[in-house]
Every structure is written in C-alpha cells, then in structure tokens.
Design a protein around this motif. Structure first.
Motif, short mmCIF file in Angstrom:
data_model
loop_
_atom_site.label_atom_id
_atom_site.label_comp_id
_atom_site.label_asym_id
_atom_site.label_seq_id
_atom_site.Cartn_x
_atom_site.Cartn_y
_atom_site.Cartn_z
N GLY A 39 14.03 -7.82 4.93
CA GLY A 39 14.81 -6.44 4.88
C GLY A 39 14.97 -5.89 3.62
N CYS A 40 16.21 -5.63 3.18
CA CYS A 40 16.53 -5.22 1.59
C CYS A 40 16.19 -5.85 0.65
CB CYS A 40 18.06 -4.65 1.79
SG CYS A 40 18.82 -4.27 3.13
N ARG B 127 13.53 -7.69 0.37
CA ARG B 127 12.04 -7.49 -0.12
C ARG B 127 11.86 -6.71 -1.63
NH1 ARG B 127 9.69 -3.75 4.36
NH2 ARG B 127 11.92 -3.12 4.23
N CYS C 132 13.41 0.81 6.75
CA CYS C 132 14.73 0.05 7.06
C CYS C 132 14.78 -0.10 8.60
CB CYS C 132 15.83 0.48 6.29
SG CYS C 132 15.59 0.57 4.60
N LEU D 156 26.73 -3.87 -4.01
CA LEU D 156 26.00 -2.67 -4.29
C LEU D 156 25.88 -2.09 -2.86
CD1 LEU D 156 23.71 -1.44 -6.25
CD2 LEU D 156 21.96 -2.66 -4.60
N CYS D 157 25.73 -2.77 -1.53
CA CYS D 157 25.46 -2.01 -0.46
C CYS D 157 26.57 -1.97 0.40
CB CYS D 157 24.26 -2.71 0.15
SG CYS D 157 22.90 -2.85 -0.93
N HIS E 224 15.40 -5.42 -3.19
CA HIS E 224 16.36 -5.96 -3.98
C HIS E 224 16.34 -7.46 -4.40
CE1 HIS E 224 18.38 -2.21 -3.70
NE2 HIS E 224 17.81 -1.92 -3.05
N MET F 152 8.41 5.80 1.09
CA MET F 152 9.69 5.03 1.90
C MET F 152 10.26 6.28 2.75
SD MET F 152 12.45 2.76 0.15
CE MET F 152 13.54 1.73 1.38
N HIS G 231 17.93 6.27 -0.67
CA HIS G 231 16.43 6.30 -0.74
C HIS G 231 15.73 7.40 -0.10
CE1 HIS G 231 17.79 2.20 -0.67
NE2 HIS G 231 17.02 1.83 -1.27
N ARG H 70 25.49 5.65 -5.67
CA ARG H 70 24.54 5.87 -4.87
C ARG H 70 24.93 4.93 -3.86
NH1 ARG H 70 19.47 6.01 -8.30
NH2 ARG H 70 20.30 3.93 -8.89
N GLY H 71 24.75 5.28 -2.40
CA GLY H 71 25.02 4.49 -1.08
C GLY H 71 23.35 4.16 -0.64
N VAL H 72 23.46 3.57 0.49
CA VAL H 72 22.23 3.18 1.36
C VAL H 72 21.15 4.54 1.48
CG1 VAL H 72 21.69 2.22 3.48
CG2 VAL H 72 23.75 1.30 2.46
C1 HEC Z 1 10.83 -0.56 -0.80
C2 HEC Z 1 11.99 -1.05 -1.70
C3 HEC Z 1 13.22 -1.04 -1.43
C4 HEC Z 1 13.73 -1.70 -0.28
C5 HEC Z 1 13.14 -2.10 0.95
C6 HEC Z 1 15.12 -1.21 -0.15
N1 HEC Z 1 15.54 -0.57 -1.24
FE1 HEC Z 1 17.39 -0.20 -2.12
N2 HEC Z 1 16.71 0.72 -3.65
C7 HEC Z 1 15.39 0.43 -4.09
C8 HEC Z 1 15.11 1.28 -5.49
C9 HEC Z 1 13.76 1.29 -6.19
C10 HEC Z 1 16.28 1.62 -5.69
C11 HEC Z 1 16.68 2.41 -7.26
C12 HEC Z 1 16.95 1.56 -8.26
C13 HEC Z 1 17.23 2.18 -9.75
O1 HEC Z 1 17.58 3.20 -9.55
O2 HEC Z 1 17.11 1.64 -10.57
C14 HEC Z 1 17.30 1.38 -4.95
C15 HEC Z 1 18.74 1.71 -4.86
C16 HEC Z 1 19.55 1.23 -3.94
C17 HEC Z 1 20.94 1.59 -3.70
C18 HEC Z 1 21.53 2.28 -5.07
C19 HEC Z 1 21.75 1.29 -6.35
C20 HEC Z 1 22.58 1.82 -7.38
O3 HEC Z 1 22.18 1.38 -8.41
O4 HEC Z 1 23.40 2.84 -7.29
C21 HEC Z 1 21.40 1.09 -2.74
C22 HEC Z 1 22.92 0.95 -2.28
C23 HEC Z 1 20.31 0.42 -1.74
N3 HEC Z 1 19.34 0.57 -2.69
C24 HEC Z 1 20.48 -0.07 -0.87
C25 HEC Z 1 19.58 -0.75 -0.07
C26 HEC Z 1 19.77 -1.36 1.31
C27 HEC Z 1 21.18 -1.58 2.10
C28 HEC Z 1 18.40 -1.65 1.70
C29 HEC Z 1 18.31 -2.49 3.00
C30 HEC Z 1 18.71 -2.00 4.39
C31 HEC Z 1 17.56 -1.37 0.78
N4 HEC Z 1 18.36 -0.84 -0.20
C32 HEC Z 1 16.10 -1.54 0.77
C33 HEC Z 1 14.37 0.12 -3.40
C34 HEC Z 1 14.43 -0.47 -2.11
#
Ligand code: HEC
Ligand code: HEC
Ligand code: HEC
Ligand code: HEC
Ligand code: HEC
Length: 474
Positions: free
Chosen positions: A430-431, A433, A320, A453-454, A435, A315, A260, A255-257
């Motif tokens: 940002g992220c 908060r 973001c 991850l990202c 992660h 979300m 969500h 999974r990518g960015v």
């Molecule tokens: C409001 C909370 C929140 C924010 C802010 C957030 N994320 Fe996430 N993100 C999550 C959650 C929850 C998951 C899913 C985790 C899981 O499946 O166990 C996730 C998963 C991911 C994944 C997939 C990871 C995987 O395991 O496959 C990526 C890539 C990612 N986020 C990137 C980002 C980036 C880049 C930012 C900032 C620009 C960001 N996230 C900000 C909550 C957030």
C-alpha cells in the motif's frame, strides 16, 4: 408489383431466410417485450439478453439478408443477360395503379414498425448491457467473486459500468469492443483464473470516481477506531485510534492524504506490472517545481519473479483505492469484525487464534472447506473444552465458512491475498510501496515515512483507550 417482389424474394434462398428470420424474431420480440414490460416479477439477466440482444440481432440480420439476396440475384441476372440468356423482368413501379399505391403504403408502414423494433431493441439492449445483472450475473461463475464482493461494498448501488466505462460515447464503444472479446473468451473458456489485475485499460479514475467524489472537497481529519482481538483465551478486544489526515491541503498548509490527487499536482510512477513494487517516482508540483525519487532497494525476491513495466503511470484514486468495491478482506480483518459485531461468539476460548488457523488452511473447494472447518474446530474443542455446548461450535463453524465463502473462490483460483488492497500499509505494501526509507531523491532526501505523516496515532492496541473515554464524556 407485389408479384414481382414475391418472385424475386422467393427465387433467392438468402432473401427467403431473411424474411423468415425477421418475421419470427419480430413476433418473438414483441411477445417477450410484452412479458418483460407488463409481466410480473423480475426475469433476470438471461431474459434480458435474449429479448433485447439476441433476438434484435437476428431481426437485423434478417433485414440485411433480404436486400442482400435480391442484390445477388440481380447480379446473377445481369450476368445471364450479358450472355444473351433471358432474365426475369425487374419490377416497374407505377403509382397510377391503385394496387401499387397500396403496396407501397404497406411497405412504408412495415418499415416504420421495423424502425421502432430496432430502436426499442437497441435502447433496451444497451440498458440490459449496462445493468449489474448483465455484468455480474450473466457470466455467472466468472464474475461471481466480483459480484459477491461488490454486493457487500459501499458501492453496491453504483452500476458496474459507472466505474468501468463512465460517461461518453468513446469509452462506451471501447468497452463494447473489449466486452465482445470477453464474451467469446468466456464461451470458449479461454479466460485466465484469477482475472488479472490491475485492469490495464481501466479508464482513469478521475473521469469515473469524480462523477460522484470531488477531490477538492477532501478536507480535515477523520477519526478512525479500529478494533482488533488478541489471540488469547478471552479473545481480548484492543482498540487503535487514528486521526486520519484525509484532506488534500490542510488549513495549516500541511499536506494530507488526498494531496496526491489535488488537480494542481501530478505524481507519476513506474514499477512492476502488478503495481506491487515502485521503482521510480516523478513529481510535478502546483508551483512549477519538480522532484524525482528512486527506490534504492531492488524489487523483492521472495514472492516470485516480478515483471517490470517501462511505462509511467499517473497516480489516481485507484492507486490507493484499488478495491473500492471488490473488497477482499484479510482473514484477520474478517475475524476481528465478526468478533466485534457478535457474528462470531466471543465466549469461545481461543476462537480468534483457531479461527485464523482453520481459515488459512488451504481447501480445494467450498464443500471441502465447509467440512474441513467443521472437523478441525470440532476436534479442537472436543479435546480442549469437552464441556462446551456443541451447538456453539457448530454456529462458529458456520460463521467461519461464511467468511471463507465471500473471500476465497477456488474455482477462480482466488485465495487470501490474491487481490491485496493498497489503502493501508499492512505487510509494507500500500502506502509503503513509495513511503519507504529507500525511496530517495538524487540528493539523498528520503520520501517521508514519519508515523504522524498520514495519521496521528491517539491510541495503539489498548483495551480501554483514554482518548475514547474522553470523547464519549465518561
Ligand atoms: C506511487 C507512490 C506513492 C504512494 C503509493 C503513496 N504516496 Fe504519498 N506521497 C508520494 C510522493 C511522491 C509524495 C510527495 C513527497 C514530497 O513532496 O517530497 C507523497 C506525499 C504524501 C503526503 C504529504 C507529505 C508531506 O510531506 O506533506 C501524505 C500525507 C501522503 N503522501 C500519504 C500517503 C498515504 C496515506 C498513502 C497510502 C494510502 C500514500 N501516500 C501512498 C508518493 C506516494
Ligand atoms: C466503485 C467502482 C466500481 C464498480 C461499481 C465496479 N467495479 Fe470492477 N473494478 C473497479 C476497480 C477500481 C478495479 C480494479 C482496478 C485495478 O486494480 O486495476 C476493478 C476490477 C474489476 C475486475 C478485475 C478483477 C479484480 O477484482 O481486480 C473485474 C472482472 C470487475 N472489476 C468486474 C466488475 C463487475 C462485474 C462489476 C459490477 C457487479 C463491477 N466490476 C463494479 C471498480 C469498480
Ligand atoms: C455513482 C456514484 C459513485 C461513483 C462513480 C463512485 N462512488 Fe465512491 N461512493 C459513492 C457513495 C454514494 C459513497 C458512500 C457510500 C456509503 O457511505 O455507504 C461512496 C463511498 C466511497 C468511499 C468511502 C467508503 C469506503 O470504502 O471507505 C470511497 C473510498 C470511495 N467511495 C471511493 C471511490 C472510488 C475510488 C471510485 C472510482 C473507482 C468511486 N468511489 C466511484 C458514490 C460513488
Ligand atoms: C494516496 C492514496 C490515496 C489516493 C490517491 C486517494 N485516496 Fe481516498 N483515501 C485514502 C485514505 C488513506 C483514506 C482514509 C481511509 C480511512 O477511512 O481510513 C481515504 C478516504 C477516502 C474517502 C472517504 C472520505 C471520508 O471522509 O470518509 C473517499 C470518498 C475517497 N477517499 C475517495 C477518493 C477519490 C475519489 C480519489 C481520487 C480522486 C482518492 N480518494 C484518492 C487514500 C487515497
Ligand atoms: C504514508 C502514510 C502513512 C504512514 C507514513 C504511516 N501510516 Fe499507519 N496507516 C496509514 C493508513 C492509510 C492506514 C489505514 C487506516 C485504515 O484502516 O483505514 C494506517 C494504519 C495504521 C495502523 C492500524 C493498523 C490496523 O490495525 O489496522 C497502525 C497501528 C499504524 N498505521 C501505525 C503506523 C506506524 C507505527 C507508522 C510509522 C512507522 C505509520 N503507521 C506510518 C498510513 C500511514
């Protein structure tokens, strides 16, 4: 009959006022309309507001007053009649009399003209209120930060209302209601400075951003080259190369960015009102699975008291991309960009370090900032590099003040960091908060913070990254 109509109208002061208002505003409207439509040049927000909002409102007010005055008069007459006093005669319409037919025809034609004026006024009024000049320019000092940042952004050709209202009558009405209050609060100087964010009642981004961006279209990776400059004498350029995993679900199934916002998933969270701290997350996945996370670290205590929000938020893009168009930069980002593009002279020793110092100094106004930056920089180079061309230092001061002026707005209490961006993880915001290592499921499983991850980091702060040599075929 004309006589009776005239006597009725002229007996009522209210109706008379209505006639005067309607006539004057109709004449004004028609002449301003002609100037605006057929005249040369652009007349800006104010002519538009006066011609298409203020005057038509007065016109309609006049039209309402005429029958209102007549109705009130009738009521008074009826009361008088009941008391046995004589009342003036009500008009009798007899189509056998040629003069009556003529008058009715005149009234009918005038009514059509009125309808045309009202329709044009409404249409042009809406158009005016939809325009960027109206949203960003009419309340000049209030919206000047938003307009300045907007004009420099990738969305400078997207109208304010396309993000703030979006399509559909429902949101149009809602926004006009809150907009009317905003006009009042600006007129009476009741608005908060800076304007608070997040915008609580902002329409869900999925309905606005997705007019142009399709979330299912995010695929693949994006190479990002970030040039930073060191705080050394030579302001040495250093490059970071990231392969951003922009896609939602990637070919490999990873999974990518934009995962969500994949329509199959819902990510809900809550935390403080400013969305700077996230306390809990709830996840519903496309396959029917759910997962929840809790932040084991409490809210940060250094930046003042945080007000917690009980409500869950789904979300969307804006969690973001909270700064897609009102982009306030950090001083380091501005300095690095200015040095890379040559707006700031690389040959000035320590300009990256000194520039940051003078930009971060608080000033009470733009004038004081301009003078302060000039003085500080002048003194520094006079002391350390007396042989330096004074013109160069002057140009650098100007460039630094230009940076200051598009990010810091003392009249609105906007300074560096007032409106942070959530699109990266600078200072663990940002992220990060969500992660963060303290964000765990009830079973203790952490939300991933792995560095790949990202993005895959292909080079980090290198002067001449091998990967870029390879890509450019050198
Ligand atoms: C409001 C909370 C929140 C924010 C802010 C957030 N994320 Fe996430 N993100 C999550 C959650 C929850 C998951 C899913 C985790 C899981 O499946 O166990 C996730 C998963 C991911 C994944 C997939 C990871 C995987 O395991 O496959 C990526 C890539 C990612 N986020 C990137 C980002 C980036 C880049 C930012 C900032 C620009 C960001 N996230 C900000 C909550 C957030
Ligand atoms: C590309 C979409 C977009 C456009 C175009 C746009 N805005 Fe915004 N605006 C936003 C978003 C997103 C936010 C902040 C959301 C949040 O964090 O709650 C925002 C916030 C604001 C705020 C609150 C202060 C702040 O900076 O957070 C004001 C005021 C504002 N916009 C006015 C305007 C005006 C005036 C225009 C036209 C000149 C405009 N906007 C154009 C998306 C947009
Ligand atoms: C009316 C169409 C339109 C709407 C609505 C719109 N965008 Fe855009 N957006 C564009 C266009 C066109 C570009 C490309 C601009 C360029 O490349 O110069 C763009 C570029 C972007 C970019 C990439 C540039 C950057 O800043 O890195 C992001 C991110 C983005 N938009 C997010 C958003 C978000 C979030 C919203 C909703 C709040 C939104 N957009 C609403 C048309 C739109
Ligand atoms: C979890 C955080 C997050 C969410 C939610 C999110 N984005 Fe993004 N978006 C990013 C990041 C990170 C990038 C890559 C930024 C960069 O260029 O380094 C990005 C890039 C983009 C780009 C530029 C893509 C390109 O190829 O240049 C657009 C356009 C965009 N996002 C629009 C949206 C829209 C529209 C939504 C809502 C449907 C959305 N994003 C939701 C984090 C997010
Ligand atoms: C949740 C997603 C995510 C994780 C995890 C993550 N990053 Fe990032 N990182 C980003 C995003 C988004 C950006 C912003 C890219 C841009 O400038 O558009 C970024 C930018 C960067 C930058 C460039 C900063 C600059 O100079 O502008 C560096 C360096 C970096 N990350 C290092 C790391 C390291 C080291 C880790 C592991 C601790 C890490 N990242 C983990 C999402 C992430």
């Amino acid at each position: 009959m004309l006589k009776v109509l005239f006597t009725t109208v002229s007996r009522s002061l209210i109706s008379l006022a209505g006639v005067v208002l309607t006539t004057i505003s109709a004449v004004l409207f028609l002449s301003l309309f002609a100037i605006e439509e057929f005249g040369t040049g652009h007349h800006g927000a104010y002519t538009g507001i006066i011609a298409f909002i203020v005057i038509p409102s007065i016109f309609v007010l006049g039209l309402v007053l005429i029958p209102l005055g007549i109705a009130l008069l009738r009521r008074a007459d009826r009361k008088r009649l009941a008391k046995g006093e004589p009342a003036p005669l009500a008009p009798v319409i007899d189509f056998n009399i040629p003069r009556t037919r003529f008058i009715v025809a005149v009234v009918a034609v005038l009514s059509v003209v009125n309808v045309v004026i009202i329709a044009t006024g409404t249409y042009k009024g809406v158009e005016t209120m939809e325009s960027t000049e109206f949203c960003g320019g009419a309340c000049h000092s209030v919206m000047s930060p938003e307009l300045t940042t907007y004009n420099r952004s990738p969305h400078s050709r997207v109208r304010c209302t396309q993000c703030h209202i979006g399509p559909g009558a429902n949101w149009f009405v809602k926004s006009k209601l809150s907009g009317s209050w905003q006009l009042v609060s600006v007129a009476l100087d009741l608005y908060p400075r800076p304007i608070p964010t997040p915008v609580e009642n902002l329409r869900p981004a999925r309905e606005t951003c997705e007019q142009c961006h399709l979330p299912t279209r995010f695929v693949g990776d994006k190479l990002k080259v970030i040039t930073r400059h060191a705080e050394d004498e030579a302001n040495t350029a250093k490059k970071t190369v990231l392969m951003m995993k922009v896609g939602g679900v990637r070919e490999s199934g990873a999974r990518g960015v934009h995962w969500h916002v994949d329509p199959a998933n819902t990510v809900k969270y809550r935390g403080d009102k400013k969305r700077l701290y996230v306390s809990e997350i709830e996840l519903s996945l496309g396959d029917g699975g759910t997962r929840s996370f809790k932040n084991e670290a409490g809210p940060p205590t250094d930046g003042g008291v945080m007000v917690m929000n009980e409500e869950w938020r789904t979300m969307d893009c804006v969690d973001c991309h909270n700064r897609p168009t009102h982009v306030y930069q950090r001083p380091v980002d501005e300095l690095d960009l200015a040095l890379t593009t040559g707006m700031l002279d690389m040959s000035l020793p320590f300009i990256r370090r000194e520039g940051l110092r003078v930009l971060k100094t608080p000033y009470a106004s733009w004038d004081l900032a301009q003078a302060g930056i000039k003085k500080e920089l002048g003194e520094f180079y006079a002391k350390n590099n007396p042989d330096l061309d004074a013109k160069k230092v002057e140009l650098a001061s100007d460039a630094l003040f230009a940076i200051y002026k598009r990010n810091v707005f003392p009249t609105m209490n906007i300074t560096w960091g007032t409106y942070p961006s959530f699109r990266d993880h600078f200072d663990d915001s940002g992220c990060f908060r969500c992660h963060v290592s303290d964000m765990k499921t009830p079973e203790g499983k952490k939300l991933s913070q792995k560095c790949d991850l990202c993005h895959v980091t292909l080079a980090e702060e290198e002067e001449d990254p091998e990967i870029l040599q390879m890509l450019s075929g050198e």
